[in-house]
Each structure stands twice: as structure tokens, then as C-alpha cells.
Design a protein around this motif. Structure first.
Motif, short mmCIF file in Angstrom:
data_model
loop_
_atom_site.label_atom_id
_atom_site.label_comp_id
_atom_site.label_asym_id
_atom_site.label_seq_id
_atom_site.Cartn_x
_atom_site.Cartn_y
_atom_site.Cartn_z
N UNK A 1 0.81 -1.21 0.00
CA UNK A 1 0.00 0.00 0.00
C UNK A 1 0.85 1.27 0.00
N UNK A 2 2.01 1.22 0.66
CA UNK A 2 2.76 2.47 0.88
C UNK A 2 3.31 3.01 -0.44
N UNK A 3 4.03 2.21 -1.23
CA UNK A 3 4.37 2.72 -2.56
C UNK A 3 3.14 2.78 -3.46
N UNK B 1 -10.07 -3.38 3.14
CA UNK B 1 -9.88 -4.82 3.22
C UNK B 1 -10.58 -5.47 4.40
N UNK B 2 -10.85 -4.69 5.45
CA UNK B 2 -11.51 -5.25 6.63
C UNK B 2 -13.01 -4.97 6.61
N UNK C 1 -10.51 -13.17 3.86
CA UNK C 1 -9.67 -12.47 2.88
C UNK C 1 -10.04 -13.06 1.52
N UNK C 2 -9.46 -12.51 0.47
CA UNK C 2 -9.83 -13.01 -0.86
C UNK C 2 -9.25 -14.38 -1.13
N UNK C 3 -8.30 -14.82 -0.31
CA UNK C 3 -7.81 -16.20 -0.45
C UNK C 3 -8.21 -17.08 0.74
N UNK D 1 -2.44 -8.93 2.47
CA UNK D 1 -1.94 -8.27 1.27
C UNK D 1 -3.04 -7.37 0.71
N UNK D 2 -3.21 -6.22 1.36
CA UNK D 2 -4.35 -5.38 1.05
C UNK D 2 -4.20 -4.66 -0.29
N UNK D 3 -2.98 -4.23 -0.61
CA UNK D 3 -2.79 -3.46 -1.82
C UNK D 3 -3.08 -4.28 -3.07
N UNK D 4 -2.79 -5.56 -2.99
CA UNK D 4 -2.91 -6.37 -4.19
C UNK D 4 -4.21 -7.17 -4.22
#
Lengths: 407, 445
Positions: free
Chosen positions: B185-187, B355-356, B286-288, B269-272
Motif C-alpha cells: 500500500x505504501x508505494x 480490506x476489513x 480475505x480473498x484467499x 496483502x491489502x494493496x494487491x
């Protein structure tokens, strides 16, 4: 190679691993990161000892793996350090992720590959599968024939890597087991002369992590819109141009080395008894010594055979190879690794690619030998010469010849 | 005008014991009579209310005073009462709507809270944590003038906690630093920028997801060698820290490399696309680890990364939350100091609105609830002092207050909630055990 001992140089007896460490000290490398792996281990032990003895004034990072080794060097190089490491085999495989990134960052890191076959079958012995497996990653790769050449080339590698027309990392490859542990008489060049040869380091003028020059290093590019694709393409094209620039820079640096130190090494390819040759062997690395002996013996028998040694493998000296082989009827390329999918050696692929630029077709065949530490003896080369002679007389090339298949 | 310290009151923790009032009366009137206290806790319909001076920013009492006996101190924010000027007109008591200005019959004057010079007796006397002295103003006053080292307009999600964390952290760390932000998320929000534009005013780079601590090792070691003190800082997600980044982290910590590694833990892995990580807690969607006929979220507990870092003998390790900013800043200061001579690791919990699955205005409240339910424990560690809890784990709120606030737990069964409660209980016991133990440095070999 010819040698005229310079007054202040010193003769020692050492193996290729120690020779590389001496070169690192002579190049005044400032940051060394290491992780041991057979057959490279003694090289990093020498580096650690040289640091402990005060002979090498470098920061030494005993990292927890090869992946970190190269990552530490990237950080140090971005901060402004001249850097070195060495690895081989599975170690190179493990560092692949930072490895492929190094040329894109245009960091002039020098890394020895003490070549070793890749797993599996399990093996800890020599072979060039490791270095060959990363031949398309953007590093300059040079292969050494002798212990002296390891020492000299490792020093020269800094001048090549840091050249502003190049700015690419360099692998100095020397064969595991053979050059790594084979002791030879070598000449240590005079330190003042090396200092004058290398000049001031020049490693991060283009990209830096320095609060005095704040910048974002490697922001996101690419994508289908905006300036992304153009930016990415510009960088990639720049890397490719730098690779091509390296051909002339490598040549110039080798010539300067010869002038300063009285010891010359062929920069791209070495032609050995090629003048009137009807056919030729093409070799790479330490196997060349035995191959030259076999060529000499064949010449004494009246056979018109020559040899072409490839020293610079990436960038591949296409024109030099094509020019050297243009005159022969047939060439036999001896690889110490394989190209899966082509059922031949990777050097063979490159040579036949270069021969496309020759004015006429030259027949070629592939030999593979020396895998997993196997010897490629003069006997093997005698057999190779016999086969290439037949090829020159019009025989069919047939498939790849596996030299050690029945050893 | 700066911000000022104040006393907060949590009526749900109050049982009307009057200890605060006795303490105040003793401190300010040398009396055991609660009626003479400047803090008054009043019973009201089974709950409690507070009557005391709020040290208002725009004080009516000061405006009403005809004798200039009341004034607001620009430094401390305390409203001072000057007995020598007071004419005992009591107009100030009329202006105050908080019951903060009262007439002390025995003294013959008005009396008001003066915050005991920054160490209030009432707060110290409160046995149940109903009163708390808030020094959060320090953050505004001290840090508010520091430069924000990220550009405006980072593209984080609305209500992003991570953006808050990195902006605060870098203000404190300052410009003489090199910042590594591994993929995440940061970058992703633009700190390293896009296509040649940067999002950060100090040197910043993308390491690989795997090699943050190693690259920073090289940077710091080289600067140290040439005699420059450049701080090196990692702003990493939990994946780049706990999972694929763990080897380089562990290696650098073991070697005692001098750096500040801040893990911003949003538990996946929230960004992805909100996939499971080693820091995703049990039961979480989560998505997985999707929820369906058979799937009920993640089936394993999260790994306790900060405790793993304790076992690396780091110079400093702490957990922190933006729900408790004073605590976060204390730890940030200690971590920065420790990173000058060793490896400092700060694990900051960062609830993720996207994500949450909770409303974007709830992030700080969710952060607070995580701590108050003991789902997250706040502690710090250094080898000399050992481990110390910085937020009491006693009397936690029911876990349901936390998990029910989050969409990612909406499917939880009673058994799953019981599992989480069990994990929390074990964790509290384990961390308290460490806190009660001897400091690591003093432990026998």
C-alpha cells in the motif's frame, strides 16, 4: 597471454579464488557482502581474512543468504560504495530476484561466479549452467581461462562497469574446481599502478540514495497510458545500448591493461592458430587450455585446425565471432552447459546466431562436456577435432556430441 | 495557539468511589472533605458525570471576569486564577457551563482545577482508570511544526490508517534519512511516485518485497563508513515483513544492523487485493480465505511477529496503534534513538477500511477497540528493561465490540469467536509472563 614483470609487482602462488580476493583488495572495494557456497567458499574466506588482516579496507557483511548479499550491495552502491561479491550454482539461482534488477538500476557491481552446475541431479562440482542460466539478465559476463586472468579481469571489471557509457554490473566467471582450486604462479600488480588504472570510483552519479541528493529511486513506470510505456522503453533501450557500448569499452580497457601492466588478454575473443585454419574449435573458460594443447598436437600432425576462445559472452561479440569464423569451413562449439529446448549448448546457439552475419554459411556442430566437474581432456578435444574435420569435409553435423557420456 | 493537555473521564469505568475528590481536597485544600474538591463526580441515573474546569479554549469565565483575575496561560493552557485580583463577584461561575468554577465556602473564594502543574492528583488516585491525563497535545505542539515529508495527495484509500502512520513517523524521523517502501500500500499510494514523479521529500525507493532490511543494511553501513549519520527506515507492510521479507529482516536483526524497521500491519496483502498473509488473524475473511459453504475464513492464527523480533535481541521492539498516539510517539522516539546503535522494530497495527470492510470514518475507533479488547496488546521491549505493557490488559471490553465492527468477521460463529477469545487469553498470559520475567540482558546464559 604474454608477461613482462613490472618492477613493483609481486609474484605469488595462489588459486583462482584467492586471486579474485587479491583483485578485490587491489581495486579498493569498500563493501563486500558474502555467503559461502561450494566451490566459491574459499573466496569469501579469503575476503574475510583480508579484511581481518587489514589488507582489504572494506565493510564486510556476512549476510544470511545470497539474495541478501546482492541486496546489501545494491543499497551500498546506491549510497556510493564500490562493491563486490561472488557466488555460484544454487546461490545464483537464489539471488535471481535482485540479480535481474541490478542492471536496470545501472549499478556497476562486480560479482564473481565460480561456475558450478545447477541442480538437479545433485552436484557440487564445476559446470557453467549457473552463469549461462542468467545470461539474458542484463549483466556483462566475461569468462576467464587462467588464474592470472581471474585476477586481472576482476580489477578490469570495475573500470568496465563504472564506465559512463556502460554503467552495468559485471560477472567475472571462473570455472569451479578448475580455476577455483587450481594453484598457479600469478603476478600481483603494483597498487599505485592499479590506483592509476582504475581512477576514482564512479558508481552512483546517475541514481543515489542520499539525503543531499533526494530522489525517488525506481518509481513505478509502464502501464498502457500516460508516459509510462515510453519511460519504460527508454530505460530498456538504454540498457541494451549500454550493453553494446560495452564491447568497445571492454576492448579499450583490456588494451590499457596491456599497456600499463605488460600483460595482455584478448578482450572479446582470442584467435589461436586461426590464421590458415580450415576448421576451428570454439571454447569458453578454463577448458581452453586443454583445447589449445589438442590443437597444437593436431597442427603437428598437419591438420589445419584453429581455436576461438570466447572471453566476453555478454554482450556477445557477434561481429568478432563472425569475422573470426568466416574463413573456416566448419566450427565445433564446446559448451560446459546445456540449453534446454535446443538440445545443444548455449554458446553454440550464440555462435550460429553470429554466423548468420558471416558472408557464407559455416557448418557448425555442438559439443557438450565438463558437466558436474567432469574433465574435458585433450583426448576429448582430439575426438572433437576429428569430428569437426569430417564436418569441414562435408559430413553431416548430426546431433549434439556429449563428450563425457561414456567416461 | 497550540493544543493543551487535559483530563478525560470515562463514566463506564467509574463506580463513584470519590477517591479522586478526596485526593483533590487533600492536595488543594488540605482537607478530607470531598465537598472542597475541585473535581466533582456526580451520580446521575445510575451513571456518573464530571463537573470540573475544562480549561476551555474560549473561556467564558475569563470573558466574564471584570477584574482580570482569570487568564489563560499561553504555555500550559491552564486558566489561572489570581487571588490578589479577585473581587469575589462570582460572575465567572455564571459563565461556566461545566461546573468548573465553584465557590469554596471555607476558603471564601472561587476554586478551580489547575491540573496540579501537569501531574493531577485526582488521576493518580483513580483506581479504575476512569480519569486519564491526556498529553496528546504534546504531539500537536511538538510535531505540528515539523515538515510533513510526504507530498499532499497520496492516493491511499479514504480513511487510511497507514497514511497517517507514515506521515507521523517521517515527521518525527526527519529529512536526514533514506526510506525504503517495499511493494504494498505504501508505494501503491504513490510514495515512490509514478513515471518519474516522487511522493516523498527524502530519498525513497522500492526495495523488492523480499530484501528491504538487506538493502538498508548496505545504505547504512556505507554512510557509517564514510562518517555520515543517515537514518535508514523501512516502511513495510506485514507481508514484506512477516512472510516473504522475513529472511532479510531476521538476518539484519541478528546482525544488529542499525535501522528502524516499521511494520504497518493491516493483516494481509491489502494493496494487491486483500489476500491472506501470515499476519492475518484466525477467522478473518480475505480473498484467499473466502467465506462460503465450507470456508469460514482463515483457519490458522496469525504469527506474532513482534515477539519473534524480541527473540532476535533487537535494541528495541514495540507494538503501537494510532488509537493511542501518545504511546505511539513515545515508542517512535525510543525506536529512533535505538536505531542509532542497533536494530529497532516497531509494529504498528493499521486497520484497513477497504480490506476489513468497515466505514472509512471508523478507523481510529476500530484501532482503539482492538487495543481495549486485548485483540492487540501494546508493549515495548529493550534488552536492558525487558518487556513492559504500555496499556493495561485488565478489564478488556468484550471481544464482540471489536469483531462485530468489522465486515471481515461478520460470518464468525460462536465457536470461532470462542477460539479467538482463547487465543487472546493465551497471548495476554504469555506477554504478561514475559513482562514479569527478568530482562533478557540480565538473564543467565
Amino acid at each position: 597471454m604474454s608477461a613482462v614483470l613490472k618492477p613493483k609487482s609481486k609474484l605469488i602462488v595462489c588459486d583462482g579464488n584467492e586471486a579474485a580476493a587479491w583483485a578485490v583488495a587491489a581495486a579498493r572495494v569498500e563493501m563486500v557482502a558474502v555467503y559461502p557456497i561450494t566451490p566459491q567458499s574459499s573466496l569469501v574466506e579469503y575476503l574475510a581474512k583480508f579484511v581481518a588482516d587489514g589488507r582489504l579496507a572494506a565493510e564486510l557483511v556476512d549476510a544470511e543468504g545470497e539474495h541478501s548479499v546482492l541486496s546489501v550491495l545494491q543499497g551500498a552502491c546506491l549510497a556510493g560504495a564500490r562493491t563486490y561479491t561472488a557466488s555460484c550454482g544454487p546461490g545464483v539461482a537464489f539471488m535471481f530476484e535482485p540479480y535481474v534488477r541490478t542492471p536496470g538500476l545501472r549499478l556497476p557491481i562486480v560479482m564473481g561466479i565460480v561456475t558450478r552446475d545447477l541442480l538437479t541431479p545433485q552436484s557440487v562440482w564445476g559446470g557453467q549452467q549457473d552463469a549461462m542460466s542468467v545470461r539474458e539478465a542484463g549483466w556483462i559476463q566475461v569468462y576467464c581461462e587462467s588464474v592470472q586472468e581471474v585476477l586481472d579481469t576482476t580489477i578490469m571489471a570495475y573500470k568496465i562497469a563504472e564506465h559512463r557509457d556502460v554503467m552495468l554490473p559485471v560477472n567475472v566467471c571462473h570455472d569451479g574446481n578448475y580455476l577455483s582450486f587450481g594453484a598457479a604462479r600469478v603476478e600481483l600488480p603494483d597498487q599505485a599502478e592499479v590506483d592509476a588504472f582504475l581512477g576514482e570510483k564512479d558508481v552512483n552519479w546517475h541514481v543515489a540514495l542520499d539525503p543531499r541528493r533526494p530522489m525517488a529511486v525506481d518509481p513505478l513506470t509502464g502501464g498502457a497510458v500516460g508516459s509510462g510505456p515510453a519511460t519504460f522503453v527508454r530505460y530498456r533501450k538504454g540498457e541494451c545500448s549500454a550493453m553494446q557500448n560495452a564491447l568497445s569499452v571492454i576492448t579499450e580497457v583490456h588494451e590499457e591493461w596491456g599497456r600499463r601492466f605488460g600483460r595482455t588478454h584478448a578482450p572479446l575473443v582470442e584467435r589461436y592458430r586461426m590464421q590458415d585454419a580450415d576448421y576451428a574449435l570454439v571454447t569458453i573458460g578454463s577448458m581452453t587450455g586443454a583445447a589449445k594443447d589438442a590443437v597444437d598436437a593436431a597442427r603437428e600432425r598437419g591438420e589445419k585446425v584453429g581455436l576461438l576462445k570466447v572471453k566476453t559472452y555478454r554482450p556477445f561479440p557477434v561481429q568478432a565471432v563472425a569475422a573470426a569464423l568466416a574463413q573456416v569451413k566448419a566450427a565445433g562449439v564446446v559448451d560446459r552447459s546445456v540449453s534446454f529446448g535446443w538440445n545443444c549448448g548455449p554458446l553454440f546457439q550464440d555462435v550460429i546466431g553470429a554466423l548468420y552475419h558471416a558472408p557464407r554459411r559455416v557448418a557448425a556442430m555442438s559439443f557438450i562436456g565438463g558437466l558436474a566437474g567432469a574433465d574435458i581432456t585433450t583426448g576429448h578435444f582430439d575426438e572433437a577435432i576429428r569430428r569437426v574435420a569430417e564436418l569441414a569435409q562435408g559430413a553431416a553435423a548430426g546431433g549434439t556430441v556429449w563428450l563425457n557420456e561414456k567416461d | 495557539m497550540g493544543a493543551f493537555e487535559t483530563i478525560s473521564f470515562r463514566p463506564e469505568n467509574c463506580n463513584g468511589c470519590n477517591d479522586c475528590m478526596i485526593a483533590c481536597a487533600q492536595a488543594k485544600a488540605q482537607s478530607d472533605d470531598a465537598a472542597r474538591s475541585r473535581i466533582q463526580v456526580l451520580s446521575s441515573d445510575g451513571s456518573y458525570e464530571l463537573a470540573m474546569c475544562r480549561q476551555c479554549g474560549d473561556p467564558e469565565c475569563v470573558h466574564n471576569c471584570p477584574a482580570a483575575a482569570l487568564s489563560k496561560d499561553a504555555e500550559s493552557g491552564v486558566i489561572d486564577w489570581d487571588a490578589s485580583k479577585c473581587v469575589d463577584c462570582l460572575l465567572c461561575t455564571v459563565g461556566c457551563s461545566y461546573g468548573g468554577m465553584v465557590y469554596d465556602v471555607d476558603a471564601g473564594h472561587v476554586a478551580k482545577c489547575d491540573l496540579c502543574d501537569g501531574d493531577p492528583a485526582c488521576v493518580k488516585a483513580c483506581p479504575r482508570g476512569a480519569l486519564k491525563f491526556l498529553t496528546t497535545a504534546r504531539i500537536y505542539n511538538e510535531v505540528g511544526n515539523l515538515e510533513d515529508l510526504f507530498v499532499p495527495g497520496l492516493a491511499g484509500c479514504q480513511g487510511c490508517n497507514t497514511e497517517l502512520i507514515i506521515r507521523h513517523a517521517m515527521r518525527r524521523i526527519g529529512p536526514e534519512a533514506v526510506v525504503a517502501t517495499p511493494p504494498g500500500c505504501i508505494p501503491g499510494m504513490g510514495t515512490v511516485g509514478y513515471n518519474g514523479l516522487t511522493g516523498t521529500k527524502v530519498p525513497v525507493f522500492h526495495p523488492l518485497l523480499t530484501n528491504t532490511a538487506s538493502m538498508l543494511t548496505g545504505v547504512r553501513r556505507y554512510y557509517k563508513r564514510i562518517g555520515r549519520n543517515v537514518k535508514v527506515v523501512a516502511l513495510a507492510g506485514d507481508g514484506g515483513t512477516a512472510d516473504v521479507g522475513f529472511q532479510s529482516l531476521s538476518g539484519a536483526a541478528e546482525r544488529g544492523e542499525e535501522m528502524l524497521f516499521i511494520c504497518v500491519d493491516n493483516e494481509g496483502y491489502m494493496n494487491t487485493g486483500m489476500q491472506r498473509s501470515g499476519c492475518t488473524p484466525y477467522g478473518a475473511w480475505t480473498s484467499t480465505t473466502p467465506v462460503g459453504e465450507r470456508g469460514r475464513g482463515k483457519t490458522q492464527d496469525a504469527k506474532n511477529l513482534p515477539l519473534l523480533m524480541v527473540m532476535h535481541h533487537c535494541a528495541y521492539v514495540a507494538t503501537a496503534s494510532t488509537g493511542f498516539m501518545e504511546d505511539l510517539y513515545d515508542k517512535l522516539d525510543r525506536a529512533i534513538e535505538a536505531s542509532e546503535h542497533g536494530f529497532a522494530y516497531l509494529h504498528v497495527y493499521s486497520p484497513c477500511t477497504t480490506g476489513w470492510r468497515f466505514p472509512s470514518d471508523q478507523n481510529i475507533e476500530v484501532s482503539r477497540k482492538a487495543v481495549r479488547t486485548n485483540f492487540v496488546l501494546l508493549w515495548e521491549f529493550d534488552p536492558q528493561s525487558g518487556l513492559r505493557l504500555t496499556h493495561a490488559a485488565e478489564d478488556p471490553l468484550p471481544l464482540a465490540e471489536y469483531v462485530m465492527a468489522l465486515g471481515k468477521y461478520r460470518h464468525l460463529s460462536e465457536e470461532q469467536i470462542a477460539h479467538i477469545e482463547g487465543t487472546i487469553a493465551q497471548n495476554v498470559k504469555f506477554v504478561k509472563g514475559l513482562a514479569a520475567g527478568v530482562p533478557l540482558a540480565a538473564a543467565p546464559a
